[in-house]
Design a protein around this motif. Structure first.
Motif, PDB file in Angstrom:
ATOM      1  N   GLU A  70       0.805  -1.305   0.145  1.00  0.00           N
ATOM      2  CA  GLU A  70       0.158   0.135  -0.134  1.00  0.00           C
ATOM      3  C   GLU A  70       1.055   0.961   0.158  1.00  0.00           C
ATOM      4  O   GLU A  70       1.747   1.324   0.952  1.00  0.00           O
TER       5      GLU A  70
ATOM      6  N   GLU B  65       1.375  -6.557   8.372  1.00  0.00           N
ATOM      7  CA  GLU B  65       1.392  -5.093   7.799  1.00  0.00           C
ATOM      8  C   GLU B  65       2.529  -4.551   8.616  1.00  0.00           C
ATOM      9  O   GLU B  65       2.427  -3.952   9.857  1.00  0.00           O
TER      10      GLU B  65
ATOM     11  N   LYS C  12       4.220  -0.799   8.739  1.00  0.00           N
ATOM     12  CA  LYS C  12       3.845   0.623   8.672  1.00  0.00           C
ATOM     13  C   LYS C  12       4.579   1.423   8.130  1.00  0.00           C
ATOM     14  O   LYS C  12       5.893   1.455   8.554  1.00  0.00           O
TER      15      LYS C  12
ATOM     16  N   LYS D  26      -4.197  -5.943  14.241  1.00  0.00           N
ATOM     17  CA  LYS D  26      -4.698  -5.270  13.156  1.00  0.00           C
ATOM     18  C   LYS D  26      -6.301  -4.760  13.463  1.00  0.00           C
ATOM     19  O   LYS D  26      -7.026  -5.396  13.755  1.00  0.00           O
TER      20      LYS D  26
HETATM   21 MG    MG Z   1      -3.511  -1.521   5.177  1.00  0.00          MG
END
Ligand code: MG
Ligand code: ADP
Ligand code: ZN
Length: 515
Positions: A10, A229, A231, A280
């Motif tokens: 992303e 994930e 970041k 999450k």
């Molecule tokens: Mg995301």
């Protein structure tokens, strides 16, 4: 059991619009004084109403088109609710149900192959949507009156971003890096952002899980495993390192029989580790709902117009540089990373093409010989541009646009090399002189006596002197050891500091020895 990495990215890219996304404040960078580019809208004052920046919308659509996405007829904004001091409204204006672009892809050529069968891959682009950036928090340990404090700079609040979401199609840290580099090149080519990761203009979240595969690499199950994930990675190197670390960490968990659960982690560059931040959140946690202060956007008109305005994309430019000019693949990739470099290289080749046709009228009609000669020159040009010129620029801290050598002069320099008027050792000296003075290569070569311009007498004198000084070696040649002729050529080249032409020198040696 074999495990392979499954990676989806992303990416947030800052759009280079003049003003912010929903207010007239200027879109400034970190150089501006804190809280000098703010207004009631971007600081979230009650009753302040957003108005959409039309240029931001167009740049977002352009990015979607460049990533081969479908642009739907309508998009709309939603509120993404969460609480954090850098988000003064308590929600971010983003897009959820109706983004500006969907279902695209990016073709990637992976240069140094790491995984077999993945030299040419296609990475799916799930969606591209627009959203506003948050402000910036500064944690000041000595803060105010010596007490720790968090300071907030709202200059960045409300600046326009696009978020690009990929399918989980990447399989290694290297592929992820290649993807991001190509994405940066695309963003630059369509001029929506400089996409410099070091400057925070492009930031990346990495999603990664491992998948059990059989000996041939085929998945043993259909559903992907839980991902973590990571970041806000802000360099290519951090992306590569974080993925590599996470692969190891998750592998160990599978081996210990306790596979990872979904979680959000941060990257600690000093420790070289990812660290757990929180479990999450899901989209339900954000309580998305349609932004009531902005009407939905009709994209059909902009879509038609922007398709025709889409400039040449890096992949097409690379292909063209290879086929039209005959540049080697690696050089074509290097040049197309930077518009200024690409223009420079193409101008050099344009000059060389004209020169070729002027040296041999036969070449004018085109055909195979022209292509072969062009490719030879493209190879020569690539070498001198990517290693010598690029190296000199790095040494001097200059960009190609600041180079003191015009493409015309660079092309002329290459014709001197190609015609063997100067050898490559002296060519290196000549390039330095050109860079220092900005002068014409032929003039500089004359004034500094760098050409292979030894007059007939000078050459025969040097050869004669050296033959007389080495009677044993001459005897060896006469006895059939012809390779010693090359030794004499070397001596002549050294003594004349490269001003002799080695082929002529050899001819002269053979002439004098009558061999
Ligand atoms: Mg995301
Ligand atoms: P969000 O992170 O906002 O919840 P998504 O669920 O759509 O959004 O996923 C975002 C990213 O995670 C995408 O890039 C997608 O490719 C990737 N992704 C989804 N599932 C996995 C998985 N099991 N392993 C690795 N990446 C994944
Ligand atoms: Zn504002």
């Amino acid at each position: 059991m074999k495990l392979i990495p499954i990676i989806g990215l992303e990416i947030h890219v800052q759009l280079n619009t003049a003003s912010k996304m929903f207010c007239p404040c200027p879109n400034v960078d970190d150089g501006a004084l804190p809280n000098t580019a703010i207004c009631p809208i971007c600081t979230g004052q009650p009753g302040a109403l957003p108005a959409l920046n039309a240029t931001a919308l167009e740049k977002g659509i352009l990015a979607g088109l460049a990533l081969s996405c479908r642009i739907p007829s309508q998009s709309a904004f939603d509120r993404k609710n969460y609480f954090y001091p850098d988000l003064p409204k308590g929600y971010q204006i983003s897009q959820f149900a109706l983004p500006i672009a969907l279902g695209g892809s990016m073709e990637l050529e992976i240069p140094e192959q790491v995984l077999p069968g993945r030299e040419n891959i296609k990475i799916g682009i799930t969606r591209v949507h627009l959203e506003e950036d948050a402000a910036k928090n500064f944690h000041a340990p000595q803060g105010l009156n010596g007490r720790p404090a968090t300071l907030v700079d709202y200059n960045r609040a409300g600046t326009p971003l696009i978020e690009i979401v990929t399918e989980p199609d990447l399989r290694s840290p290297f592929e992820a890096k290649c993807f991001l580099q190509e994405l940066r090149a695309i963003m630059r080519a369509i001029k929506v952002s400089n996409a410099d990761m070091e400057k925070g203009q492009m930031r990346c979240d990495v999603n990664i899980s491992l998948l059990e595969v059989d000996g041939q690499g085929f998945p043993l199950k259909e559903k992907l495993n839980a991902r973590t994930e990571i970041k806000n990675l802000n360099s290519f190197r951090a992306v590569e390192r974080a993925i590599a670390y996470e692969v190891q960490r998750q592998t160990a968990m599978y081996e210990a029989g306790t596979p990872p659960v979904e979680s959000t982690r941060g990257w600690d560059d000093n420790q070289g580790k990812t660290l757990e931040q929180r479990t999450k959140e899901t989209s339900a946690d954000y309580r998305y709902f349609p932004e009531p202060d902005l009407p939905p956007q009709d994209l059909s008109e902009a879509r038609e117009r922007l398709v025709s305005e889409l400039p040449e994309l890096p992949a097409d430019a690379r292909r063209r540089l290879e086929t039209e000019w005959g540049f080697p693949t690696a050089a074509a990739a290097f040049f197309t990373l930077d518009e200024a470099w690409q223009n420079y290289a193409e101008e050099v080749m344009g000059e060389l093409g004209a020169w070729l046709e002027s040296t041999d009228p036969k070449l004018k009609s085109g055909g195979d010989i022209l292509m072969t000669r062009k490719a030879e020159l493209a190879k020569l040009a690539s070498g001198w541009l990517t290693s010598k010129l690029a190296g000199l620029l790095v040494e001097r801290g200059l960009t190609i646009s600041q180079a003191n050598i015009t493409p015309e002069n660079f092309a002329e320099f290459l014709t001197l090399i190609d015609s063997k008027v100067i050898n490559s050792t002296n060519g290196q000296k000549l390039i330095q002189l050109m860079m220092d003075s900005g002068g014409d290569p032929s003039d500089l070569m004359e004034t500094h006596n760098l050409g292979q311009n030894l007059k007939g007498n000078e050459l025969s004198d040097v050869v004669k002197r050296n033959l007389e000084a080495n009677p044993e070696k001459v005897a060896d040649i006469k006895a059939g050891k012809m390779q010693i002729i090359k030794w004499f050529v070397g001596v002549v080249m050294r003594e004349t500091e490269g001003r002799a032409n080695p082929i002529q020198a050899e001819e002269e040696i053979r002439k004098q020895l009558e061999v």
